[in-house]
Write a protein that holds these residues in place. Sequence first.
Motif, PDB file in Angstrom:
ATOM      1  N   PRO A 217      -0.865   7.708 -10.181  1.00 12.05           N
ATOM      2  CA  PRO A 217      -2.087   8.664 -10.257  1.00 12.05           C
ATOM      3  C   PRO A 217      -3.501   7.584 -10.162  1.00 12.05           C
ATOM      4  O   PRO A 217      -3.365   6.481 -10.615  1.00 12.05           O
ATOM      5  N   SER A 218      -4.348   7.885  -9.267  1.00 10.75           N
ATOM      6  CA  SER A 218      -5.577   7.402  -9.041  1.00 10.75           C
ATOM      7  C   SER A 218      -6.790   8.182  -9.464  1.00 10.75           C
ATOM      8  O   SER A 218      -6.895   9.511  -8.850  1.00 10.75           O
ATOM      9  N   ILE A 219      -7.934   7.503 -10.036  1.00  6.48           N
ATOM     10  CA  ILE A 219      -8.999   8.156 -10.463  1.00  6.48           C
ATOM     11  C   ILE A 219      -9.871   8.425  -9.401  1.00  6.48           C
ATOM     12  O   ILE A 219     -11.048   9.468  -9.392  1.00  6.48           O
ATOM     13  N   ALA A 220      -9.644   7.603  -8.315  1.00  4.70           N
ATOM     14  CA  ALA A 220     -10.476   7.712  -7.125  1.00  4.70           C
ATOM     15  C   ALA A 220      -9.773   8.171  -5.764  1.00  4.70           C
ATOM     16  O   ALA A 220      -9.442   7.303  -4.804  1.00  4.70           O
ATOM     17  N   ARG A 221      -9.286   9.342  -5.775  1.00  4.78           N
ATOM     18  CA  ARG A 221      -8.399   9.929  -4.861  1.00  4.78           C
ATOM     19  C   ARG A 221      -9.472  10.413  -3.726  1.00  4.78           C
ATOM     20  O   ARG A 221     -10.084  11.337  -3.824  1.00  4.78           O
ATOM     21  N   THR A 222      -9.439   9.875  -2.447  1.00  2.00           N
ATOM     22  CA  THR A 222     -10.117  10.427  -1.419  1.00  2.00           C
ATOM     23  C   THR A 222      -9.118  10.375  -0.101  1.00  2.00           C
ATOM     24  O   THR A 222      -7.886  10.139  -0.069  1.00  2.00           O
ATOM     25  N   VAL A 223      -9.657  11.414   0.965  1.00  2.00           N
ATOM     26  CA  VAL A 223      -8.947  11.357   2.109  1.00  2.00           C
ATOM     27  C   VAL A 223      -8.385  10.226   2.887  1.00  2.00           C
ATOM     28  O   VAL A 223      -7.510   9.995   3.124  1.00  2.00           O
ATOM     29  N   ALA A 224      -9.498   9.205   2.764  1.00  2.00           N
ATOM     30  CA  ALA A 224      -9.221   8.106   3.570  1.00  2.00           C
ATOM     31  C   ALA A 224      -8.333   7.328   2.755  1.00  2.00           C
ATOM     32  O   ALA A 224      -7.317   6.615   3.479  1.00  2.00           O
ATOM     33  N   GLY A 225      -8.366   7.187   1.443  1.00  2.00           N
ATOM     34  CA  GLY A 225      -7.320   6.703   0.698  1.00  2.00           C
ATOM     35  C   GLY A 225      -5.847   7.175   0.849  1.00  2.00           C
ATOM     36  O   GLY A 225      -4.920   6.568   0.912  1.00  2.00           O
ATOM     37  N   LEU A 226      -5.783   8.421   0.938  1.00  2.00           N
ATOM     38  CA  LEU A 226      -4.696   9.379   1.154  1.00  2.00           C
ATOM     39  C   LEU A 226      -4.234   8.911   2.339  1.00  2.00           C
ATOM     40  O   LEU A 226      -2.924   8.631   2.697  1.00  2.00           O
ATOM     41  N   ALA A 227      -4.931   8.933   3.522  1.00  2.00           N
ATOM     42  CA  ALA A 227      -4.298   8.664   4.965  1.00  2.00           C
ATOM     43  C   ALA A 227      -3.946   7.194   4.912  1.00  2.00           C
ATOM     44  O   ALA A 227      -2.745   6.868   5.658  1.00  2.00           O
ATOM     45  N   ALA A 228      -4.453   6.310   4.243  1.00  2.00           N
ATOM     46  CA  ALA A 228      -4.170   4.818   4.299  1.00  2.00           C
ATOM     47  C   ALA A 228      -2.504   4.736   3.511  1.00  2.00           C
ATOM     48  O   ALA A 228      -1.937   3.916   3.932  1.00  2.00           O
ATOM     49  N   GLY A 229      -2.766   5.469   2.532  1.00  2.00           N
ATOM     50  CA  GLY A 229      -1.480   5.371   1.849  1.00  2.00           C
ATOM     51  C   GLY A 229      -0.264   5.831   2.431  1.00  2.00           C
ATOM     52  O   GLY A 229       0.945   5.530   2.684  1.00  2.00           O
ATOM     53  N   VAL A 230      -0.475   7.034   3.137  1.00  2.00           N
ATOM     54  CA  VAL A 230       0.838   7.702   3.712  1.00  2.00           C
ATOM     55  C   VAL A 230       1.036   6.621   5.120  1.00  2.00           C
ATOM     56  O   VAL A 230       2.358   6.434   5.257  1.00  2.00           O
ATOM     57  N   ALA A 231      -0.089   6.145   5.636  1.00  2.00           N
ATOM     58  CA  ALA A 231       0.136   5.428   6.884  1.00  2.00           C
ATOM     59  C   ALA A 231       0.972   4.185   6.503  1.00  2.00           C
ATOM     60  O   ALA A 231       1.985   3.670   7.256  1.00  2.00           O
ATOM     61  N   GLY A 232       0.542   3.450   5.315  1.00  2.00           N
ATOM     62  CA  GLY A 232       0.913   2.392   4.821  1.00  2.00           C
ATOM     63  C   GLY A 232       2.663   2.597   4.605  1.00  2.00           C
ATOM     64  O   GLY A 232       3.325   1.592   4.821  1.00  2.00           O
ATOM     65  N   THR A 233       2.913   3.770   3.996  1.00  2.00           N
ATOM     66  CA  THR A 233       4.309   3.890   3.391  1.00  2.00           C
ATOM     67  C   THR A 233       5.130   3.936   4.812  1.00  2.00           C
ATOM     68  O   THR A 233       6.130   3.457   4.996  1.00  2.00           O
ATOM     69  N   VAL A 234       4.449   4.773   5.780  1.00  2.00           N
ATOM     70  CA  VAL A 234       5.276   5.002   7.084  1.00  2.00           C
ATOM     71  C   VAL A 234       5.405   3.571   7.721  1.00  2.00           C
ATOM     72  O   VAL A 234       6.714   3.106   8.217  1.00  2.00           O
ATOM     73  N   VAL A 235       4.480   2.738   7.853  1.00  2.00           N
ATOM     74  CA  VAL A 235       4.713   1.512   8.599  1.00  2.00           C
ATOM     75  C   VAL A 235       5.466   0.429   7.749  1.00  2.00           C
ATOM     76  O   VAL A 235       6.141  -0.133   8.629  1.00  2.00           O
TER      77      VAL A 235
END
Length: 335
Positions: A217-235
């Motif tokens: 869990p993160s206290i600063a959950r943003t759309v940009a952070g989510l997109a980077a996290g998903v992309a980072g996991t796939v890549v």
Amino acid sequence: MLLVVLSHVLRGLFAAGLVSADGTAWGVLDRALYLVHMPMFALIAGTFIPRSVDSRGLGAFSRNRVETLGYLFLLWTLLQGTVEVLTSPVKNVPTTWGQVADLTHPVGHLWFLPFILVASLLTAAVAPWRSRARAAGALAVAAALSLLTWGAVGGIIAIQVLPLLVFVMLGAVIGAARVEAFAGRTPLPVLAAGGLALLVGWVALAVPPSTLIPSEPSIARTVAGLAAGVAGTVVSGLALVMLVGAVSRTIPAVRRALAYCGRTSLQIYLPHIIATAGSRVALGMAGVTHPWVHLIAGTVVGVAAPLVLWIIARRWMPWLYATIWRTGLVASREG
């Protein structure tokens, strides 16, 4: 499995104050590891589900998972919890018996056992590998649940399954044979070059502190952070498959070592936290504070000590791994 051990050694260094995660390369390494190791572990676990369900049937498969993983979760919660309580005087964060008894918040890394149990049962029931329609529906629902909970939940047994469920489902759809075929048939230069290029992207996506890790869990959950996290996991997942495939085909000894670690993943996973913590304490008592020494020694001990324990236990303490009759990521009696 090696990345799981490495990441937990690094988290131990953070807790001990030997390195800082804030604005440092250590923080980038931590995010890079957590972007890939649990999703990849979940995906690999999923690749073995179709073969097991199709060969034994849903009922036998489900009973085996409940028996095996339920027993191991309770046993190793007691074992690791006892060690953590007894060693609390030399730990950075003491553990109480109440925390050990609270099974809704599993001790340390043991949350993965109930996670893979629930995820396996759901995936087996849906059987997304049996048709394109099932695959599309299952992956769509699982992906939606993952996006809703990515970087938003963690530590609670009932909902810990949600961010990573899509990877188990995806593994079941792909199947172990396709993963092996991809790594084995893709030209070696393509594997190496593609893996290195994706590695650069993996690191770049792990640099921003706002990048969301799926199972924390993160206290600063943003759309940009989510997109980077998903992309980072796939890549990172693709980079790992390609780089491991390239190295394995180039160096047979590495391929054999990785294959053995893969077959004994669960046996390494269960006690590795105790081993890595012991390594850190021993080095600290010896006056060793260099982080790289801790990182390398802790990772080696975190893999080697559980394997030694597994070899000893097969003869003298089989109850430590009772119901595990064949080695593997999620071992089963029927195979």
